[in-house]
Each structure stands twice: as structure tokens, then as C-alpha cells.
Design a protein around this motif. Structure first.
Motif, mmCIF file in Angstrom:
data_model
loop_
_atom_site.group_PDB
_atom_site.id
_atom_site.type_symbol
_atom_site.label_atom_id
_atom_site.label_comp_id
_atom_site.label_asym_id
_atom_site.label_seq_id
_atom_site.Cartn_x
_atom_site.Cartn_y
_atom_site.Cartn_z
ATOM 1 N N PHE A 1 17.514 56.564 31.503
ATOM 2 C CA PHE A 1 17.248 56.158 32.876
ATOM 3 C C PHE A 1 16.502 57.298 33.575
ATOM 4 C CE2 PHE A 1 18.212 55.285 37.325
ATOM 5 C CZ PHE A 1 18.086 53.901 37.381
ATOM 6 N N PRO A 2 15.501 57.002 34.413
ATOM 7 C CA PRO A 2 14.718 58.063 35.055
ATOM 8 C C PRO A 2 15.575 58.980 35.935
ATOM 9 C CG PRO A 2 13.668 55.911 35.336
ATOM 10 C CD PRO A 2 15.033 55.649 34.785
ATOM 11 N N THR A 3 15.129 60.212 36.067
ATOM 12 C CA THR A 3 15.701 61.143 37.040
ATOM 13 C C THR A 3 14.650 61.382 38.107
ATOM 14 O OG1 THR A 3 14.940 63.071 35.772
ATOM 15 C CG2 THR A 3 17.173 62.259 35.335
ATOM 16 N N TRP A 4 15.118 61.744 39.317
ATOM 17 C CA TRP A 4 14.182 61.899 40.432
ATOM 18 C C TRP A 4 14.752 62.897 41.423
ATOM 19 C CZ3 TRP A 4 9.389 60.127 40.288
ATOM 20 C CH2 TRP A 4 8.611 60.125 41.453
ATOM 21 N N ASN A 5 13.879 63.694 42.019
ATOM 22 C CA ASN A 5 14.274 64.698 43.006
ATOM 23 C C ASN A 5 15.320 65.648 42.414
ATOM 24 O OD1 ASN A 5 12.470 63.761 44.947
ATOM 25 N ND2 ASN A 5 13.936 62.281 45.765
ATOM 26 N N GLN A 6 16.419 65.864 43.095
ATOM 27 C CA GLN A 6 17.404 66.839 42.653
ATOM 28 C C GLN A 6 18.067 66.389 41.350
ATOM 29 O OE1 GLN A 6 18.831 69.785 42.045
ATOM 30 N NE2 GLN A 6 19.028 70.164 44.246
ATOM 31 N N LEU B 1 27.993 59.813 32.739
ATOM 32 C CA LEU B 1 26.868 60.001 33.654
ATOM 33 C C LEU B 1 26.226 61.368 33.416
ATOM 34 C CD1 LEU B 1 25.452 58.690 36.159
ATOM 35 C CD2 LEU B 1 27.012 60.051 37.570
ATOM 36 N N PRO B 2 24.928 61.423 33.109
ATOM 37 C CA PRO B 2 24.266 62.715 32.888
ATOM 38 C C PRO B 2 24.150 63.526 34.173
ATOM 39 C CG PRO B 2 22.986 60.883 31.959
ATOM 40 C CD PRO B 2 24.024 60.278 32.857
ATOM 41 N N THR B 3 24.000 64.819 34.006
ATOM 42 C CA THR B 3 23.820 65.699 35.160
ATOM 43 C C THR B 3 22.613 65.274 35.993
ATOM 44 O OG1 THR B 3 24.773 67.559 33.940
ATOM 45 C CG2 THR B 3 23.448 68.083 35.890
ATOM 46 N N GLY B 4 21.505 64.981 35.345
ATOM 47 C CA GLY B 4 20.294 64.621 36.076
ATOM 48 C C GLY B 4 20.404 63.357 36.890
ATOM 49 N N ASN B 5 21.376 62.498 36.542
ATOM 50 C CA ASN B 5 21.585 61.245 37.275
ATOM 51 C C ASN B 5 22.772 61.312 38.227
ATOM 52 O OD1 ASN B 5 20.536 60.066 34.259
ATOM 53 N ND2 ASN B 5 19.461 59.361 36.083
ATOM 54 N N GLY B 6 23.354 62.533 38.401
ATOM 55 C CA GLY B 6 24.332 62.687 39.469
ATOM 56 C C GLY B 6 25.752 63.003 39.092
ATOM 57 N N ALA B 7 26.019 63.482 37.862
ATOM 58 C CA ALA B 7 27.385 63.778 37.440
ATOM 59 C C ALA B 7 28.083 64.720 38.429
ATOM 60 C CB ALA B 7 27.369 64.421 36.052
ATOM 61 N N PRO B 8 29.404 64.564 38.613
ATOM 62 C CA PRO B 8 30.302 63.675 37.874
ATOM 63 C C PRO B 8 30.328 62.234 38.398
ATOM 64 C CG PRO B 8 31.574 64.937 39.434
ATOM 65 C CD PRO B 8 30.174 65.451 39.535
ATOM 66 N N LEU B 9 29.962 62.048 39.662
ATOM 67 C CA LEU B 9 29.991 60.714 40.267
ATOM 68 C C LEU B 9 28.744 60.495 41.100
ATOM 69 C CD1 LEU B 9 33.552 60.171 41.834
ATOM 70 C CD2 LEU B 9 32.676 59.141 39.747
ATOM 71 N N ARG B 10 28.226 59.269 41.079
ATOM 72 C CA ARG B 10 27.201 58.896 42.035
ATOM 73 C C ARG B 10 27.569 57.538 42.617
ATOM 74 N NH1 ARG B 10 21.305 58.023 40.041
ATOM 75 N NH2 ARG B 10 21.085 57.400 42.214
ATOM 76 N N LEU B 11 27.154 57.323 43.834
ATOM 77 C CA LEU B 11 27.409 56.051 44.484
ATOM 78 C C LEU B 11 26.349 55.041 44.077
ATOM 79 C CD1 LEU B 11 29.169 54.595 46.679
ATOM 80 C CD2 LEU B 11 27.349 55.186 48.279
ATOM 81 N N GLN C 1 21.707 55.694 47.257
ATOM 82 C CA GLN C 1 22.542 55.821 46.058
ATOM 83 C C GLN C 1 22.825 57.307 45.794
ATOM 84 O OE1 GLN C 1 22.941 52.584 44.977
ATOM 85 N NE2 GLN C 1 21.232 51.792 46.153
ATOM 86 N N LEU C 2 23.679 57.907 46.564
ATOM 87 C CA LEU C 2 23.859 59.356 46.514
ATOM 88 C C LEU C 2 24.397 59.844 45.175
ATOM 89 C CD1 LEU C 2 25.252 60.357 50.028
ATOM 90 C CD2 LEU C 2 22.894 60.168 49.230
ATOM 91 N N LYS C 3 23.832 60.970 44.731
ATOM 92 C CA LYS C 3 24.279 61.625 43.494
ATOM 93 C C LYS C 3 25.195 62.802 43.836
ATOM 94 C CE LYS C 3 20.002 62.438 42.100
ATOM 95 N NZ LYS C 3 18.841 62.783 41.248
ATOM 96 N N PHE C 4 25.882 63.324 42.811
ATOM 97 C CA PHE C 4 26.677 64.551 42.923
ATOM 98 C C PHE C 4 27.715 64.466 44.041
ATOM 99 C CE2 PHE C 4 22.183 65.683 41.915
ATOM 100 C CZ PHE C 4 22.342 65.896 40.559
ATOM 101 N N VAL C 5 28.516 63.407 44.031
ATOM 102 C CA VAL C 5 29.476 63.177 45.111
ATOM 103 C C VAL C 5 30.486 64.313 45.191
ATOM 104 C CG1 VAL C 5 31.318 61.664 45.929
ATOM 105 C CG2 VAL C 5 29.191 60.683 45.036
ATOM 106 N N ARG C 6 30.679 64.820 46.397
ATOM 107 C CA ARG C 6 31.573 65.967 46.634
ATOM 108 C C ARG C 6 32.819 65.579 47.404
ATOM 109 N NH1 ARG C 6 31.871 70.290 50.574
ATOM 110 N NH2 ARG C 6 32.498 72.256 49.543
ATOM 111 N N SER C 7 32.705 64.674 48.407
ATOM 112 C CA SER C 7 33.861 64.301 49.214
ATOM 113 C C SER C 7 33.605 62.962 49.892
ATOM 114 C CB SER C 7 34.161 65.367 50.278
ATOM 115 O OG SER C 7 33.138 65.405 51.259
ATOM 116 N N THR D 1 28.789 52.096 35.086
ATOM 117 C CA THR D 1 30.235 51.867 34.982
ATOM 118 C C THR D 1 30.937 52.801 35.953
ATOM 119 O OG1 THR D 1 30.104 51.217 32.656
ATOM 120 C CG2 THR D 1 32.252 51.936 33.466
ATOM 121 N N GLY D 2 31.856 52.246 36.722
ATOM 122 C CA GLY D 2 32.581 53.068 37.677
ATOM 123 C C GLY D 2 33.651 52.285 38.390
#
Length: 250
Positions: free
Chosen positions: A73-78, A195-205, A215-221, A141-142
Motif C-alpha cells: 500500500f502506498p506511503t505518503w508524507n510522514q 501495520l507497517p511504520t510507513g502506514n502509521g504503526a502502531p495504530l491509524r484511524l 485518516q490519521l497515522k501514528f495515533v498517540r492519544s 484490520t482493527g
């Protein structure tokens, strides 16, 4: 004698028309946290209110077949936040990472990735539509965001928005109509793998009925609030703070 209505007068009447359409309904469901002035604000309200009226029964976004999936799956920006906190969690493979859920919930908690994985899950094959002109289909999957809030005892009286903060210093607010949708998930898997790091690990919305920038990546809180006024410029998210539409329906 008939009177012709000028284009300017017609446009000026649209906010009043919107008010008529929304009579008897919760304003929050049809109007962004802050309504911008001029024609842009009118367009915001009419686009959002029309979309919400059409989707009032919460239909699912289109789901595709497994052979439609883009892999990788493509990665983009951060793709790898420089935050020391994130890099520490990444080096530990997120063993000590916790997701705080606070604000207007009955029981504020912190959940580990394993605890989130233990909650009821959903897999969906959907299209990611980027405002920058590309799209791709992925199998996500989530855990439904609503299930995560239930783990915190559910939202309490006055709750209107769920604010998600990320390790790459992004934030967005989502109203409860979007939060309650079954395809709004916190994804920890992509195309059958973690979920790969480039696509937002550990969680993305995943908010499947809105554009990619929601669709935010790298969810913190996660924080449940009654207003977006205390966040950034009060528009509802960092993207809308910089002029994007808060409601980004596709």
C-alpha cells in the motif's frame, strides 16, 4: 408582479435555508465546529448537511474484493516521526506503548496494543482517496473506535467530539456521527500483516467516508470533549486550521 431574485440574494438566503432543513435535528450533526464566513462557509454547511441527510441511516462505504488490494500500500508524507517518544516505542516494537483515553468518558484508561487487539475486530477492504489526486485500495484490520470508547465505559453527557492526537504532531476532531459508524476503526493491520511504520504503526484511524487527510497515522492519544474551541484555532482539526474543509466527505 413577479420579482426576480438576484444571485447575491439567493446565496445570502442559503444559511436560512440550511436552518430550515436542520430544524428538529442536532446542529452538531450537520454543521462543522466553526462555520467559516462567506461562500466557503455556505458551501461547508450545505455539503456537510446534504451528505449527512443522505447517510442518516449510516450505510457502509463501498468494500472491494481481495484481488483489488494494492500491495504494498502506498506511503505518503510522514512515514517515520522524529519524536523521541515514538522512536523509543518503535525500537521496543510498541511493547510499552499505551493509548490513553480521557475526557468525557466514564472510566479513563490506557490500553496496550495487545489489549486493543483483544477487542472485537473488523476487517474491511476500502478505497483511500487522497485530496492530492491519488487513491488506493487496502485491507484494513482493527477495532471499531466505538468499541475502544466502550472499553473506557462509553462517553458521558455532553460529549460531542473525539479528538485524536498523533506522534507526528497532528490532531483531528471527529463528531459522534462519524465515530459511531462501524467502518470507523483503529487499524493495526494492513493487507493481512501488522501495520507497517510507513502506514502509521502502531495504530491509524480509518474513517472510510472521508478524504485521506482525515485518516490519521501514528495515533498517540484519544480525548472526548464537548467543544473543539480549546484546540488550535478551534476549527476542528489541524487540517482545517490551515484552510482545508473540516468535513471531507467522499
Amino acid at each position: 408582479m413577479s420579482t426576480r431574485i438576484s444571485r447575491r440574494a439567493w446565496l445570502a438566503s442559503l444559511p436560512a435555508l440550511s436552518g430550515v432543513v436542520l430544524t428538529g435535528c442536532s446542529r452538531d450533526r450537520f454543521v462543522p465546529p466553526r462555520v467559516r464566513g462567506g461562500l466557503t462557509g455556505i458551501a461547508d454547511v450545505l455539503t456537510m448537511s446534504t451528505n449527512r441527510l443522505l447517510l442518516s441511516r449510516q450505510p457502509l462505504a463501498r468494500e472491494y474484493r481481495r484481488d483489488d488490494v494494492a500491495d504494498p500500500f502506498p506511503t505518503w508524507n510522514q512515514t517515520n516521526p522524529r519524536s523521541q517518544e515514538y522512536q523509543r516505542h518503535l525500537s521496543e516494537r510498541f511493547r510499552n506503548w499505551r493509548l490513553p483515553i480521557s475526557g468525557l468518558v466514564a472510566r479513563p484508561i490506557e490500553l496496550s496494543l495487545d489489549e486493543i487487539r483483544s477487542l472485537p475486530a473488523r476487517t474491511q477492504i476500502t478505497a483511500h482517496v487522497c485530496e492530492q489526486g491519488w487513491s488506493a485500495i487496502g485491507e484494513w484490520t482493527g477495532t471499531p473506535l466505538q468499541r475502544v470508547l466502550h472499553a473506557a465505559g462509553g462517553v458521558t453527557a455532553g460529549a460531542r467530539y473525539v479528538v485524536i492526537d498523533t506522534f507526528d504532531r497532528w490532531y483531528e476532531g471527529y463528531d459522534l456521527f462519524e465515530v459511531e459508524h462501524p467502518q470507523t476503526i483503529l487499524a493495526y493491520g494492513l493487507n493481512g500483516r501488522d501495520l507497517p511504520t510507513g502506514n502509521g504503526a502502531p495504530l491509524r484511524l480509518r474513517v472510510e467516508r472521508q478524504c485521506g487527510y482525515k485518516q490519521l497515522k501514528f495515533v498517540r492519544s484519544i480525548q472526548v470533549v464537548d467543544s473543539m474551541a480549546g484546540f488550535g484555532k478551534g476549527t476542528g482539526g489541524l487540517n482545517s486550521d490551515f484552510g482545508f474543509h473540516w468535513f471531507a466527505g467522499v
